[in-house]
Design an enzyme around this catalytic site. Structure first.
Site, short mmCIF file in Angstrom:
data_model
loop_
_atom_site.label_atom_id
_atom_site.label_comp_id
_atom_site.label_asym_id
_atom_site.label_seq_id
_atom_site.Cartn_x
_atom_site.Cartn_y
_atom_site.Cartn_z
N CYS A 83 0.84 -1.19 0.00
CA CYS A 83 0.00 0.00 0.00
C CYS A 83 0.88 1.25 0.00
CB CYS A 83 -0.99 -0.03 1.17
SG CYS A 83 -2.33 1.18 1.01
N HIS A 194 -4.03 -4.87 -0.55
CA HIS A 194 -3.71 -5.37 0.80
C HIS A 194 -3.72 -6.90 0.77
CE1 HIS A 194 -3.82 -1.61 3.16
NE2 HIS A 194 -4.64 -1.21 2.19
N GLU A 196 -3.01 -8.90 3.11
CA GLU A 196 -3.53 -9.40 4.38
C GLU A 196 -5.06 -9.35 4.43
OE1 GLU A 196 -3.32 -4.97 5.06
OE2 GLU A 196 -2.23 -6.49 3.90
#
Length: 212
Positions: A83, A194, A196
């Site tokens: 990011c 992202h 995650e």
């Protein structure tokens, strides 16, 4: 055996989900808040982040992380920016003024277009799941175990525009506007999405990073 990964915590955004995802993928994670450790002790380095580019760079410099990252990258060992961490890899950003980046990759970070290709306004920030489209071969990168068209999750208002198109690994389409989703050059890896928060596709990208 766990893979050792160092994550830089510079107070920008919540790092917890990134740490948990890396640990889920088999990493032994060390979190560093100041650039006191020798580069020689780091096997893989991750620079996550959420928020404004200028604030992120100010924090990186105040903690000595800008020099640490550059010295680490020079070793040839794997580096991942996530990011704002990916955006910081570039020469600069126009977000809330002009701000200098790390300069690891040539190019600038600019605002995601406020309209689609048809001229109609669309949502900014760019939020949601988008299918990845290859711009360069994915072999040997964090996307090696990802298939074109798999969806990943974005939350951002600015995106990188690499000066060298060969560094542009993947895009997503936002109402006809191409948005840079991932970059790669040598030992440098970056994703605007992202991992995650991108379910199994994101975890596969992190697993591949750990395997590099």
């Amino acid at each position: 055996m766990s893979v050792a990964v160092t994550v830089l915590d510079y107070g920008i955004g919540n790092q917890l989900n990134v740490l948990r995802a890396l640990e889920h993928c088999g990493a032994a994670v060390k979190v560093v808040q100041q650039a006191g450790d020798a580069v020689a002790a780091i096997d893989r380095l991750v620079l996550p982040g959420v928020g404004a580019f200028g604030d992120a760079m100010a924090e990186l410099r105040s903690r000595g992380f800008d020099d640490l990252v550059k010295r680490f990258v020079a070793t040839g060992r794997p580096f991942l920016g996530i990011c704002v961490g990916m955006q910081a890899m570039f020469e600069g950003s126009e977000e809330m003024g002009q701000h200098e980046g790390l300069g690891l990759l040539r190019g600038q970070v600019r605002a995601v277009p406020a309209t689609g290709s048809d001229g109609r306004p669309h949502r900014i920030p760019h939020i949601g799941w988008r299918p990845l489209e290859p711009r360069a071969p994915w072999a040997g990168t964090i996307l090696a175990d990802v298939q074109p068209g798999e969806r990943v999750y974005f939350v951002h208002s600015f995106s990188a525009q690499p000066a060298d198109e060969r560094a542009r690994l993947a895009d997503v389409d936002y109402d006809g506007r191409p948005v840079c989703a991932a970059v790669h050059r040598d030992n440098l890896h970056g994703c605007q999405f992202h991992p995650e928060r991108s379910a199994e596709t994101g975890l596969n990208a992190l697993r591949r990073f750990l395997a590099l």
